[in-house]
Scaffold this motif. Structure first.
Motif, PDB file in Angstrom:
ATOM      1  N   LEU A 101       0.825  -1.208   0.000  1.00  0.00           N
ATOM      2  CA  LEU A 101       0.000   0.000   0.000  1.00  0.00           C
ATOM      3  C   LEU A 101       0.857   1.254   0.000  1.00  0.00           C
ATOM      4  O   LEU A 101       0.579   2.209  -0.738  1.00  0.00           O
ATOM      5  CB  LEU A 101      -0.922   0.011   1.224  1.00  0.00           C
ATOM      6  N   SER A 102       1.895   1.265   0.837  1.00  0.00           N
ATOM      7  CA  SER A 102       2.737   2.460   0.921  1.00  0.00           C
ATOM      8  C   SER A 102       3.452   2.723  -0.401  1.00  0.00           C
ATOM      9  O   SER A 102       3.673   3.874  -0.778  1.00  0.00           O
ATOM     10  CB  SER A 102       3.749   2.328   2.063  1.00  0.00           C
ATOM     11  N   ALA A 103       3.783   1.663  -1.129  1.00  0.00           N
ATOM     12  CA  ALA A 103       4.532   1.828  -2.380  1.00  0.00           C
ATOM     13  C   ALA A 103       3.702   2.458  -3.489  1.00  0.00           C
ATOM     14  O   ALA A 103       4.235   3.156  -4.351  1.00  0.00           O
ATOM     15  CB  ALA A 103       5.080   0.478  -2.841  1.00  0.00           C
ATOM     16  N   VAL A 104       2.382   2.232  -3.471  1.00  0.00           N
ATOM     17  CA  VAL A 104       1.558   2.751  -4.568  1.00  0.00           C
ATOM     18  C   VAL A 104       0.741   3.982  -4.185  1.00  0.00           C
ATOM     19  O   VAL A 104       0.181   4.647  -5.058  1.00  0.00           O
ATOM     20  CB  VAL A 104       0.602   1.658  -5.113  1.00  0.00           C
ATOM     21  N   SER A 105       0.691   4.325  -2.901  1.00  0.00           N
ATOM     22  CA  SER A 105      -0.218   5.382  -2.448  1.00  0.00           C
ATOM     23  C   SER A 105       0.075   6.753  -3.037  1.00  0.00           C
ATOM     24  O   SER A 105      -0.823   7.408  -3.585  1.00  0.00           O
ATOM     25  CB  SER A 105      -0.188   5.478  -0.914  1.00  0.00           C
TER      26      SER A 105
END
Length: 388
Positions: free
Chosen positions: A288-292
Motif C-alpha cells: 500500500l505504501s509503495a503505490v499510495s
C-alpha cells in the motif's frame, strides 16, 4: 451527511493489559470443540500460546490446532482449515495472531460447510453465505487490519495470481475480540510500521470520497492526527504503552465500518496493493505504501477540495497566500516525509516488482468507483510505473 445507512457492529471488545481475563467468560457461550488458529509460532515464544491453551483447558475445551497461517493466507491453507473444522465439527474458531489469522478464521467460518468451492463462491463471484457458519473469536497480537471488528477476509490464490478480499456481513464479524496492547511489543519494526501504514490507508481510502460536510471526515481527521502522534513515539519506543494502546484502538476504529457511514469510499489503493501482493507475497502494508503517493497525486485534481482539507486539518499546512493545488501538494509532501520517517517502502522495486509484471498486476486490480476518478487499465499501469 448524504444518503441513507444502517449501522450495526456486533463484535464485543475486551481491551487493556488484563483483557485476556475475559476469554474464559466468552468461551462459556460456545461448545466444547475449539479450533485454535495461529501463525508461525511467535505466540509460543512470547508465552501467549501457553496462556490461551491454559484458559481453554481450564474451560474444559477440546483443542484442535490449526497452525501455520501465513501473512497472506492462501486458498490451500483455507481448504486445510476447512477440513479441520468439518472433520472435528468445531464449535468455535479462535484466532490468536494478527489480521491474517483473523481474516483466515472468517474465511474458514463461511467456507467449512460450503457445498461448493469457497474460492469461486465467495472470492470470485462475491456471493454471500447461506450455509452454516462457525463463530469466530480473536486474540489480537498485531495491529493494522481492523479484522478484529469487521467482516473482511482476504485470501490469496497463487495459481491465478489473485489476492481478493470479501467483506462479509455482520453475521461473520468476530463474536468477540481480545486486545492487549502489550502483545504487540515484540513485533519486528518492519511489521509494526507496515501495520501503521495499513491503518493510515484504511482511513484515507474512506476519507477521499464525497463532497459534502460529513461528520465521518471529522472523525477520520482526528484518528489520523492521533496516528501520526503515536506512530512517532512507538517507532522510537516500541514498549510505550500509551502509544501502542492508541495505535491498537485507532486500527480498530479505522475499519470497523463506523467512519464509512455517509461515505462512498475509494479502496483503489487496496485493490492495486493486493494485486501487487498476489505477485510478490510482500507485506500488505508495504504494498500500500509503495503505490499510495503516485495514486493520490494522480487523483488529487479530481478531489482537490478534500486533499486541501487533508493538508490543512491533518498535516497542519498553512493555507494563507497559497492556491488550493499548492496546499494539497504540500499535504502530500508532508505525508511523504512522514512515510520516510517511519521507514516505509516507497517503491515497488523494493518488493520485487519488475516492469514485466505491471500489466498483470493492473489486470488483477479490481476497478472501484467510489473515489474521485474511475481508473482505466492503462492509468493503473501508469501509476504502477510511477511507483517503481
Amino acid at each position: 451527511m448524504l444518503g441513507n445507512f444502517s449501522y450495526c457492529n456486533p463484535t464485543k471488545l475486551h481491551f487493556g493489559p488484563e483483557a485476556l481475563d475475559a476469554l474464559a467468560g466468552e468461551l462459556a457461550h460456545y461448545g466444547k470443540r475449539v479450533q485454535l488458529i495461529y501463525g508461525g509460532g511467535s505466540i509460543k515464544k512470547n508465552g501467549i500460546y501457553d496462556q490461551v491453551v491454559s484458559i481453554l483447558k481450564a474451560a474444559g475445551k477440546e483443542i484442535f490446532e490449526d497452525p501455520g497461517v501465513m501473512p497472506n493466507p492462501t486458498t490451500e491453507k483455507l481448504y486445510e482449515g476447512c477440513k479441520i473444522a468439518r472433520e472435528n465439527n468445531v464449535d468455535l474458531l479462535l484466532a490468536v495472531g494478527g489480521g491474517s489469522c483473523c481474516d483466515y478464521a472468517k474465511g474458514v467460518s463461511v467456507s467449512a460447510w460450503c457445498d461448493e468451492d469457497p474460492w469461486e463462491k465467495y472470492y470470485v463471484r462475491m456471493e454471500e453465505p447461506a450455509n452454516r457458519l462457525i463463530p469466530v473469536g480473536c486474540v489480537l497480537t498485531m495491529v493494522g487490519t481492523g479484522s478484529e471488528m469487521n467482516g473482511g477476509s482476504v485470501i490469496t490464490n497463487h495459481a491465478t495470481k489473485q489476492k481478493i478480499g470479501h467483506v462479509f456481513g455482520e453475521e461473520v464479524f468476530p463474536k468477540f475480540s481480545i486486545l492487549n496492547p502489550k502483545y504487540t511489543y515484540t513485533l519486528p519494526k518492519y511489521q509494526m510500521v507496515a501495520g501503521i501504514y495499513d491503518i493510515m490507508n484504511h482511513i484515507t481510502e474512506q476519507y477521499f470520497s464525497g463532497e459534502d460536510d460529513c461528520t465521518s471526515d471529522y472523525l477520520m481527521e482526528g484518528l489520523m492526527r492521533s496516528l501520526l502522534h503515536s506512530s512517532r513515539i512507538a517507532v522510537k519506543d516500541p514498549e510505550n504503552y500509551e502509544a501502542r494502546s492508541n495505535l491498537m484502538w485507532i486500527a480498530t476504529w479505522a475499519l470497523n465500518t463506523l467512519v464509512a457511514q455517509g461515505k462512498d469510499t475509494d479502496w483503489m489503493v487496496h485493490m492495486i496493493g493486493q494485486s501487487v501482493g498476489a505477485y510478490t507475497d510482500a507485506t500488505h502494508g508495504m504494498t500500500l505504501s509503495a503505490v499510495s503517493l503516485p495514486y493520490y497525486r494522480y487523483v488529487m485534481p479530481y478531489g482537490l477540495h478534500q486533499f486541501k482539507k487533508f493538508a490543512v486539518n491533518v498535516w497542519g499546512v498553512r493555507p494563507e497566500g497559497k492556491t488550493d493545488e499548492a496546499i494539497a501538494q504540500e499535504g502530500l509532501a508532508a505525508m511523504e516525509d512522514w512515510m520516510k520517517e517511519m521507514g516505509l517502502v516507497l517503491h515497488l522495486a523494493e518488493l520485487g516488482v519488475t516492469e514485466d509484471m505491471l500489466d498483470g498486476i493492473a489486470k488483477g486490480s479490481f476497478i472501484m468507483e467510489g473515489g474521485y476518478k474511475v481508473l482505466t487499465h492503462q492509468e493503473i499501469v501508469d501509476i504502477l510505473r510511477q511507483s517503481l
